[in-house]
Design a protein around this motif. Sequence first.
Motif, PDB file in Angstrom:
ATOM      1  N   VAL B 118       0.844  -1.195   0.000  1.00  0.00           N
ATOM      2  CA  VAL B 118       0.000   0.000   0.000  1.00  0.00           C
ATOM      3  C   VAL B 118       0.885   1.253   0.000  1.00  0.00           C
ATOM      4  O   VAL B 118       0.540   2.260   0.599  1.00  0.00           O
ATOM      5  CB  VAL B 118      -0.950   0.023   1.213  1.00  0.00           C
ATOM      6  CG1 VAL B 118      -2.066  -0.973   1.027  1.00  0.00           C
ATOM      7  CG2 VAL B 118      -0.216  -0.257   2.490  1.00  0.00           C
ATOM      8  N   LEU B 121      -0.632   4.683  -0.831  1.00  0.00           N
ATOM      9  CA  LEU B 121      -1.476   5.187   0.249  1.00  0.00           C
ATOM     10  C   LEU B 121      -0.611   5.671   1.416  1.00  0.00           C
ATOM     11  O   LEU B 121      -0.935   6.668   2.075  1.00  0.00           O
ATOM     12  CB  LEU B 121      -2.429   4.081   0.710  1.00  0.00           C
ATOM     13  CG  LEU B 121      -3.578   4.513   1.611  1.00  0.00           C
ATOM     14  CD1 LEU B 121      -4.456   5.517   0.897  1.00  0.00           C
ATOM     15  CD2 LEU B 121      -4.399   3.328   2.048  1.00  0.00           C
ATOM     16  N   TYR B 122       0.489   4.967   1.640  1.00  0.00           N
ATOM     17  CA  TYR B 122       1.438   5.355   2.688  1.00  0.00           C
ATOM     18  C   TYR B 122       1.961   6.773   2.439  1.00  0.00           C
ATOM     19  O   TYR B 122       2.053   7.586   3.365  1.00  0.00           O
ATOM     20  CB  TYR B 122       2.575   4.336   2.699  1.00  0.00           C
ATOM     21  CG  TYR B 122       3.753   4.669   3.578  1.00  0.00           C
ATOM     22  CD1 TYR B 122       3.780   4.277   4.906  1.00  0.00           C
ATOM     23  CD2 TYR B 122       4.842   5.359   3.076  1.00  0.00           C
ATOM     24  CE1 TYR B 122       4.859   4.573   5.705  1.00  0.00           C
ATOM     25  CE2 TYR B 122       5.926   5.661   3.859  1.00  0.00           C
ATOM     26  CZ  TYR B 122       5.927   5.262   5.182  1.00  0.00           C
ATOM     27  OH  TYR B 122       7.002   5.564   5.966  1.00  0.00           O
ATOM     28  N   VAL B 124       0.481   9.200   0.813  1.00  0.00           N
ATOM     29  CA  VAL B 124      -0.587  10.162   1.116  1.00  0.00           C
ATOM     30  C   VAL B 124      -0.761  10.298   2.629  1.00  0.00           C
ATOM     31  O   VAL B 124      -0.891  11.402   3.157  1.00  0.00           O
ATOM     32  CB  VAL B 124      -1.913   9.719   0.453  1.00  0.00           C
ATOM     33  CG1 VAL B 124      -3.018  10.685   0.803  1.00  0.00           C
ATOM     34  CG2 VAL B 124      -1.745   9.643  -1.042  1.00  0.00           C
ATOM     35  N   ALA B 125      -0.726   9.145   3.329  1.00  0.00           N
ATOM     36  CA  ALA B 125      -0.961   9.164   4.773  1.00  0.00           C
ATOM     37  C   ALA B 125       0.123   9.950   5.493  1.00  0.00           C
ATOM     38  O   ALA B 125      -0.159  10.844   6.301  1.00  0.00           O
ATOM     39  CB  ALA B 125      -1.019   7.725   5.300  1.00  0.00           C
ATOM     40  N   SER B 128       0.053  13.618   4.755  1.00  0.00           N
ATOM     41  CA  SER B 128      -1.025  14.359   5.408  1.00  0.00           C
ATOM     42  C   SER B 128      -0.693  14.662   6.866  1.00  0.00           C
ATOM     43  O   SER B 128      -1.273  15.562   7.465  1.00  0.00           O
ATOM     44  CB  SER B 128      -2.330  13.583   5.318  1.00  0.00           C
ATOM     45  OG  SER B 128      -2.252  12.401   6.072  1.00  0.00           O
ATOM     46  N   LEU B 129       0.251  13.907   7.450  1.00  0.00           N
ATOM     47  CA  LEU B 129       0.622  14.183   8.834  1.00  0.00           C
ATOM     48  C   LEU B 129       1.531  15.407   8.950  1.00  0.00           C
ATOM     49  O   LEU B 129       1.612  16.040  10.002  1.00  0.00           O
ATOM     50  CB  LEU B 129       1.336  12.974   9.450  1.00  0.00           C
ATOM     51  CG  LEU B 129       0.460  11.752   9.713  1.00  0.00           C
ATOM     52  CD1 LEU B 129       1.268  10.658  10.344  1.00  0.00           C
ATOM     53  CD2 LEU B 129      -0.703  12.129  10.610  1.00  0.00           C
ATOM     54  N   VAL B 131       1.257  18.285   7.904  1.00  0.00           N
ATOM     55  CA  VAL B 131       0.587  19.561   8.125  1.00  0.00           C
ATOM     56  C   VAL B 131       0.528  19.928   9.619  1.00  0.00           C
ATOM     57  O   VAL B 131       0.548  21.100   9.981  1.00  0.00           O
ATOM     58  CB  VAL B 131      -0.822  19.533   7.496  1.00  0.00           C
ATOM     59  CG1 VAL B 131      -1.717  18.554   8.204  1.00  0.00           C
ATOM     60  CG2 VAL B 131      -1.445  20.899   7.514  1.00  0.00           C
ATOM     61  N   TYR B 132       0.517  18.901  10.495  1.00  0.00           N
ATOM     62  CA  TYR B 132       0.437  19.184  11.929  1.00  0.00           C
ATOM     63  C   TYR B 132       1.590  20.058  12.403  1.00  0.00           C
ATOM     64  O   TYR B 132       1.399  20.977  13.189  1.00  0.00           O
ATOM     65  CB  TYR B 132       0.430  17.888  12.743  1.00  0.00           C
ATOM     66  CG  TYR B 132      -0.902  17.227  12.755  1.00  0.00           C
ATOM     67  CD1 TYR B 132      -1.954  17.794  13.444  1.00  0.00           C
ATOM     68  CD2 TYR B 132      -1.119  16.062  12.055  1.00  0.00           C
ATOM     69  CE1 TYR B 132      -3.196  17.210  13.433  1.00  0.00           C
ATOM     70  CE2 TYR B 132      -2.356  15.465  12.034  1.00  0.00           C
ATOM     71  CZ  TYR B 132      -3.393  16.040  12.730  1.00  0.00           C
ATOM     72  OH  TYR B 132      -4.610  15.465  12.708  1.00  0.00           O
ATOM     73  N   ILE B 158      -4.844  20.428   2.862  1.00  0.00           N
ATOM     74  CA  ILE B 158      -6.013  19.536   2.779  1.00  0.00           C
ATOM     75  C   ILE B 158      -6.615  19.605   1.384  1.00  0.00           C
ATOM     76  O   ILE B 158      -6.989  18.594   0.802  1.00  0.00           O
ATOM     77  CB  ILE B 158      -7.053  19.929   3.842  1.00  0.00           C
ATOM     78  CG1 ILE B 158      -6.554  19.520   5.213  1.00  0.00           C
ATOM     79  CG2 ILE B 158      -8.372  19.265   3.563  1.00  0.00           C
ATOM     80  CD1 ILE B 158      -7.516  19.853   6.304  1.00  0.00           C
ATOM     81  N   GLU B 161      -4.317  17.852  -1.175  1.00  0.00           N
ATOM     82  CA  GLU B 161      -4.142  16.423  -0.920  1.00  0.00           C
ATOM     83  C   GLU B 161      -5.104  15.583  -1.750  1.00  0.00           C
ATOM     84  O   GLU B 161      -4.756  14.506  -2.228  1.00  0.00           O
ATOM     85  CB  GLU B 161      -4.430  16.176   0.548  1.00  0.00           C
ATOM     86  CG  GLU B 161      -3.484  15.255   1.227  1.00  0.00           C
ATOM     87  CD  GLU B 161      -3.623  15.436   2.717  1.00  0.00           C
ATOM     88  OE1 GLU B 161      -4.721  15.183   3.219  1.00  0.00           O
ATOM     89  OE2 GLU B 161      -2.653  15.863   3.347  1.00  0.00           O
TER      90      GLU B 161
END
Lengths: 166, 334
Positions: B118, B121-122, B124-125, B128-129, B131-132, B158, B161
């Motif tokens: 995956v 997907l990894y 993207v995942a 997306s982190l 941004v914190y 966001i 993404e």
Amino acid sequence: MSIDLLVLLVLALIAVGAALGMLFSRNTVYSVLFLVLVMLTLAVLYLILGAPFVALAQVTVYAGAIMVLFLFAVMILGPQKLAGAGGPIGWQRPVAFGLTLLFLVEVVYAFAAKVGKLGALSCAEAGFGSPAAIGDLLFNRYLLPFEVTSVLLLVAAVGAVVLTRE
Amino acid sequence: MTASMFGIWAIKAIILIIILLTGFAYATYYERKAIARIQVRIGPNRAGPWGLLQPMADGLKLIFKEEFIPAKADKVLFTLAPIITVIPAFLIAAVIPWGGEVPFFGRTAHLYLADINVATLYIVAVGSLAVYGIVLAGWSSNNKYSLLGGLRSAAQMISYELALGLALVGPILIAGSMSLVKIVEAQKSVWFIVYQPLAFVIFLIAAFAEINRSPFDLPEAEQELTGGYHTEYSGMRFALFFMAEYIKVVAMSAIIAALFLGGYYGPGVAAHPWLGPVYMFIKILVLVFFAIWTRATLPRLRYDRLMAFGWKVLFPLALLNVFLTAVAIVVLGG
């Protein structure tokens, strides 16, 4: 004790600790961050269960998108330190205690009724939780619920846009 | 999992980190030199021959700078934010295949850290982190410019993404796998940019937005925000934000090369597997140059234009691309 069990225990400890932190933190930004930590721990649990797709979807959707929006909302509204209970939602406290008690009774009952009746755990078959297997389930066996959910989400999205227009 | 497997992973991870850190240092040098040339200047040329030691000098300077924490800042998050920003940048590189199977002292080695099924997907995942870190840096500084920069970047990342994730679907559908290694192997004869030109353009634009590169560097627009989310940062903490940015430029270039430009494939790779990383390096250099060139050429977008572009142009186009690719695959039978 196997390594899996050890990892599971550590993760459970972090997840529950973070959940408690979320509940008891007086700072809303910290609450949001504790919730992110819970989400990430759950993702690692899925990973241990052999479902990498679900794990990464959990990170992308919950930790990556939804919680960022939470943080966004908290920052726009002004992160404030909560000043104890009371105010217009003060009546919710006794109700919450009652409901929690009910839930605990239910959990204890369910557990007591099932003790000794659980069969031996079996390993998931090969390919379980892989993207192909999940796609197959979603688009064949659970096609109708899947499509209904997507329509529901679409309606919600359109509703949000309409409401902000006013 | 055996001990030797674990050892090999550890060695690969350490090599990867060294490569990324060197890449970060010299990406800054590359950018300064290239932009200087575009603007008819000379660029850094004092430290070492052709200014080659400039990144070391910058690093040393930043280490010895004062680490300042504003009095009313949230000290815990202020310290954590740069770390949260830099870790995803490193993590993303774990799934990038830098080469195929190569002979290495009598045994074959794979030139990637992890081949997970995956991987896309990894990406993207983990992306997306990131941004914190930026949002928290903006909030914890207790500075209105920082906060605005942080909020802008949250909204921007966001929004883009979605287009980024959807642009990934094209190559996934054609390769029939979410693994980056399989996607690269599927491009042995034809690069996916031929089948997926639209997805390539969308991914390129969305990737620039995702890593806050110009012309999408609004979170740090100095004219309006005096620096944005890192206004209050100094010293090594400040350097960590830039480390994250440049590592992500390198990592995103590598991902684009792997997804659309044939990854480590090129003439003669089948006979000499060690050519793979060389081709990969050349492709990354070209893509990083493209990022620098864009920065030197395009002005920054206005904020509302940026959001409108993401939602009203890129997102529908990405959806259209997914639809067309799926139809083409069904009609042509894969």
